[in-house]
Write an enzyme that holds these catalytic residues in place. Sequence first.
Site, mmCIF file in Angstrom:
data_model
loop_
_atom_site.group_PDB
_atom_site.id
_atom_site.type_symbol
_atom_site.label_atom_id
_atom_site.label_comp_id
_atom_site.label_asym_id
_atom_site.label_seq_id
_atom_site.Cartn_x
_atom_site.Cartn_y
_atom_site.Cartn_z
ATOM 1 N N LYS A 81 0.845 -1.190 0.000
ATOM 2 C CA LYS A 81 0.000 0.000 0.000
ATOM 3 C C LYS A 81 0.883 1.244 0.000
ATOM 4 C CE LYS A 81 -3.684 2.114 2.800
ATOM 5 N NZ LYS A 81 -4.505 1.940 4.029
ATOM 6 N N SER A 156 -8.966 2.372 3.202
ATOM 7 C CA SER A 156 -8.073 3.023 2.273
ATOM 8 C C SER A 156 -7.136 2.053 1.535
ATOM 9 C CB SER A 156 -7.230 4.067 3.026
ATOM 10 O OG SER A 156 -6.490 3.489 4.085
ATOM 11 N N SER A 180 -9.301 -0.020 7.476
ATOM 12 C CA SER A 180 -8.787 0.148 6.119
ATOM 13 C C SER A 180 -8.206 -1.098 5.477
ATOM 14 C CB SER A 180 -7.737 1.263 6.093
ATOM 15 O OG SER A 180 -8.329 2.518 6.284
#
Length: 461
Positions: A81, A156, A180
Amino acid sequence: MPTDLTQLSANELLNLYKRKAASPVEVSKAVLSHIETLQPYFNVYRAVDPDNALAQAKASEARWHKGKPQGLLDGVPVGFKDLLHVQGFPTRKGSLATTDKPQTEDSPAAARLRESGAILLGKTQTAEFGWKGLTETKLAGVTPNAWDRQHASGGSSGGAAVAAALGLGPLQVGTDGGGSIRQPAAVNGVYGFKPTYGRAAGFPAAHNGTLFHIGPLTRTVTDAALLLNVIAAPDVRDWTSLPSDGRDWTDKLNNGIKGLRIAYSRTLGYLTVDPEIQTLVDKAVSELAKLGAIIENVDPGFENPAPILDALAAERAIRLRRDIGDAGLALLDPAIQASIEKAEKHTLAEVVEAHERRAALGATLRRFHQRYDLLVTPVTSKPVPALGTAPEAPFLSPFNLTQQPAASVPIGFDSHGLPVALHIVGAQFNDALVLRASRACETAHPFATRPFDSAATKTPA
């Protein structure tokens, strides 16, 4: 040798390497080609370095040829990520307010994986500064749902979840500061695991401090445990990281859940859930009972902790403003700007009180787990929304406050063909039991694989 190496788990790839039935170079070429094909349609990766990935793969292939792999995940492709530093890549955090200057050092997770011989593919898309549960930014554009590109992928860690679902790297590293990892895992039909806080070290420190967990998004529970075997390690740069106990997180995964005391809370005592999601979660919980677990319908006994999170957001807002300045703030999504302005209005006394209430919540859950081994709930409260709207997953953030391990486990699909998931929460530090219960669910009903044979024939999102 299997015809599509991109659809194999990390565990299956390692077994092929041991038998010399496939090589890290073949696998890396297949994954990179798959990324190139699907990237225009799913916008999963922020950055990939194919030449570097293949160089890593060739080095791994030579080690396997000698029968001397460098570490537990030698030759397995991994994505990160884009909130986490990976040497040689910029960390853009989904924001125009960041620099495109490449990082000169790895985050702890990237360092441990590099040391293990894993193939570091690149950076997956994220919500801007991880602030929203939606992977759609001015910098990077839209990352749609893996199962239906007209729907949201969540966030996210949306890029990581879609990458895992589509076979764009079997191991994905995400972060979870309020859901997330688990929310995008749920809406994209993959397994997402948030370890106990500190289990995987983090550096630099996150804007949301000790709410921030680092963990796996994968297509199987075994793969998540394999990844945890590498990243669950302390790092001198993170003074909050937990010491390693040398545990093999794949050990006893298949021991089942017979006799475990599991509390099932449909609403946590204060939420509402879509009837179709509720029916699917009820069915999944009934399957746990068939596997021998002792199920009791009970709420954990705390009020909605949203006010605590609202007050603690002041700390996050101040850190972010400090790091990017007023010029950077002006480049943010207007909704984030408004959220920061609201957060900064909290007084110091309110923030101190929020920390006290957080401590009380943690104590409440510790007492709760003296009676119950696990707590299960839904993950989402409403069906997966269309692009532009964040999926609603209000069951998740309380367990960032309490730093407990928790997982999003795929349990099927709603009437629109979109994924639904079960939330499994364990006592602090009892990550192994969450993994074991997740594996029991997977064994009873193997997770569905995303069919994408026609995905690249549609108009790009």
